[in-house]
Design an enzyme around this catalytic site. Structure first.
Site, PDB file in Angstrom:
ATOM      1  N   LYS A  79       0.852  -1.202   0.000  1.00 57.35           N
ATOM      2  CA  LYS A  79       0.000   0.000   0.000  1.00 57.35           C
ATOM      3  C   LYS A  79       0.883   1.245   0.000  1.00 57.35           C
ATOM      4  CE  LYS A  79      -3.876   2.059   2.583  1.00 57.35           C
ATOM      5  NZ  LYS A  79      -4.761   1.921   3.762  1.00 57.35           N
ATOM      6  N   SER A 154      -9.602   2.020   2.944  1.00 56.73           N
ATOM      7  CA  SER A 154      -8.709   2.746   2.055  1.00 56.73           C
ATOM      8  C   SER A 154      -7.702   1.856   1.332  1.00 56.73           C
ATOM      9  CB  SER A 154      -7.950   3.805   2.849  1.00 56.73           C
ATOM     10  OG  SER A 154      -7.134   3.195   3.845  1.00 56.73           O
ATOM     11  N   SER A 178      -9.984  -0.410   7.185  1.00 56.71           N
ATOM     12  CA  SER A 178      -9.422  -0.229   5.839  1.00 56.71           C
ATOM     13  C   SER A 178      -8.743  -1.451   5.243  1.00 56.71           C
ATOM     14  CB  SER A 178      -8.430   0.936   5.839  1.00 56.71           C
ATOM     15  OG  SER A 178      -9.114   2.138   6.027  1.00 56.71           O
TER      16      SER A 178
END
Length: 482
Positions: A79, A154, A178
């Site tokens: 990420k 996210s 997330s």
């Protein structure tokens, strides 16, 4: 068998047995990235040259018997809010659009030491603020199961990359769901460990008391292996906790006989989609048939989780994001008059609307006159939520419920209504407030074919119970037991 169908562990076993090379695994991933990225857009940065160089190094170490771990040679994704030395790290924001760190986050370092090959950095909601991966400054990510839908957020890019077979495993971060929510939307496994289990060093902070790094994987076994690799106390992170029970693969036992599973009544009330409810309750029945004791119970204060979370997270975000001012690194406005004008224009141009909204809200609740009324009250509610979970875990080993009220919404639906987006986190947020571990495991699909996730929650430091329950359920579904 198609190379991309293997789990990360299966692939590594094939590589170590000499049946597949690391380069072949990397080739397969890049071929799929080239074929799917235009429609999915899971990545912000693709590290092709670096990946092939690393693949060669890793192959030599495997051949020499130096790398024997369960993930040696596995291509993974990271990420884009975790620092990676020499690789662009943007947090999906214009303000960090040119930031190349001089060091790697501890979790990434540990994975690389285990012999993985990093393929690139995945898309996300800007500074992890969002639940759909639509607030990214680099464009939206689409759900590989149906590209008209969001992948969640996210960590939507990481979940989409795993679901689209553009990598074998990915790291995400979880501040209020997330990891678990995009795992649910994309039909993969995602685990958020107990707060302090994985070092946050090198993770660009959103809400420091809530953020935790964790894996998104194809299987529960892969999640347990990843967690075993990246966990451990780190002197560079004052919130990381010393633990002796870091071999999570020991929990991969197919047995829930006598295990007490609690179902919060509040999780199955108004607002929960009927198909999601049916799938989750069917999973509970499947575990019951395997010998678990399943009961409903009242979980107090959970209805206050969303206002408490957004008050605390936004307060911490307004403080954490203060450092992005155009002085030392990142974006700086081209035309300005004086220092304060430069700050104002840099931040106005560099941050997106959702980030600005949360910075302003956080600054408001921390301001004199409102600090006691909002921020301190939210901290008290956080403590009450933790007490409610403590009380529940006196009786139950695991709490079971949905991950999200619905399956993945269509692109644009949530972004037009921020309140609707915030309410989508209703079942995941309390886990972060209480610092608990939680996992999302696929438990079916709705009538449109979109994945549904089952959320399991355990008490602090009880990841093994969580993984054992998840593994048992996963094995039952593989055998057609559900």
């Amino acid at each position: 068998m198609d190379l991309l169908k293997y789990s990360a562990k299966e692939l590594s076993d094939k590589i170590k047995a000499g049946e597949v090379t690391v380069k072949e695994a990397v080739d397969a991933c890049f071929a799929n990235i080239d074929a799917k990225e235009e429609s999915v857009h899971a990545y912000i940065t693709i590290c092709r040259e670096e990946a092939y160089k690393k693949a060669e190094e890793v192959q030599k170490k495997i051949d020499a018997g130096e790398l024997t771990g369960p993930f040696a040679g596995v291509p993974v994704a990271i990420k884009d809010n975790m620092c990676t030395e020499g690789i662009l790290t943007t947090c999906a924001s214009k303000i960090l659009g040119n930031f190349v760190p001089t060091y790697s986050s501890e979790a990434v370092k540990k994975l690389e030491e285990a012999g993985v090959v990093v393929l690139g950095k995945t898309n996300m909601d800007e500074f992890a603020m969002g639940s759909t991966t639509e607030t990214s400054a680099f464009g939206v990510t689409r759900n590989p199961r149906n590209t008209e839908h969001v992948p969640g957020g996210s960590s939507g890019g990481s979940a989409a990359a795993v679901a689209a077979e553009e990598c074998f495993m990915a790291l995400g971060s979880d501040t209020g769901g997330s990891i678990r929510q995009p795992a649910s939307y994309c039909g993969v496994v995602g685990i958020k460990p107990t707060y302090g289990t994985v070092s946050r060093y090198g993770l660009v902070a959103y809400g420091s008391s809530l953020d935790q790094i964790g894996p998104l994987c194809k299987t529960v076994e892969d999640a347990a292996i990843t967690l075993s690799i990246i966990s451990g106390q780190d002197q560079k992170d004052s919130t990381s906790i010393p633990r002796n029970d870091l071999d999570f693969t020991k929990a991969l036992v197919e047995d829930v006989a006598g295990m007490k599973i609690g179902i919060p009544k509040a999780y199955f009330g108004e607002g929960l989609d009927a198909e999601v409810k049916d799938a989750v309750l069917a999973a509970a029945e499947a575990l019951k048939a395997k010998g678990a004791i399943v009961e409903e119970f009242d979980l107090d204060y959970v209805k206050y989780a969303i206002p408490a979370y957004y008050t605390i997270a936004d307060a911490e975000a307004s403080s954490n994001l203060e450092r992005f001012d155009g002085i030392k690194y990142g974006y700086r406005t081209e035309e300005f008059q004086g220092l304060h004008n430069m700050y104002k224009k840099t931040r106005s141009e560099g941050f997106g609307p959702e980030v600005k909204r949360r910075i302003m809200l956080g600054s408001f609740v921390l301001s004199s006159g409102y600090y006691d009324a909002y921020y301190l009250k939210a901290l008290r509610v956080k403590a009450l939520i933790k007490q409610a979970f403590d009380k529940a875990f006196e009786k139950y080993d695991v709490i079971l419920g949905p991950v999200a009220p619905t399956t993945a919404p269509k692109l644009g639906e949530s972004l037009s209504d921020p309140m609707k987006m915030y309410l989508g986190d209703i079942y995941t947020i309390a886990v972060n407030l209480a610092g608990l571990p939680g996992i999302s495991v696929p438990c079916g699909t709705d009538s449109k074919g979109m994945p549904i996730g089952l959320q399991l929650i355990a008490d602090c430091f009880n990841e093994n119970v969580l993984l054992q329950t998840a593994y048992t359920y996963e094995q039952m579904t593989k055998k057609g037991g559900n």
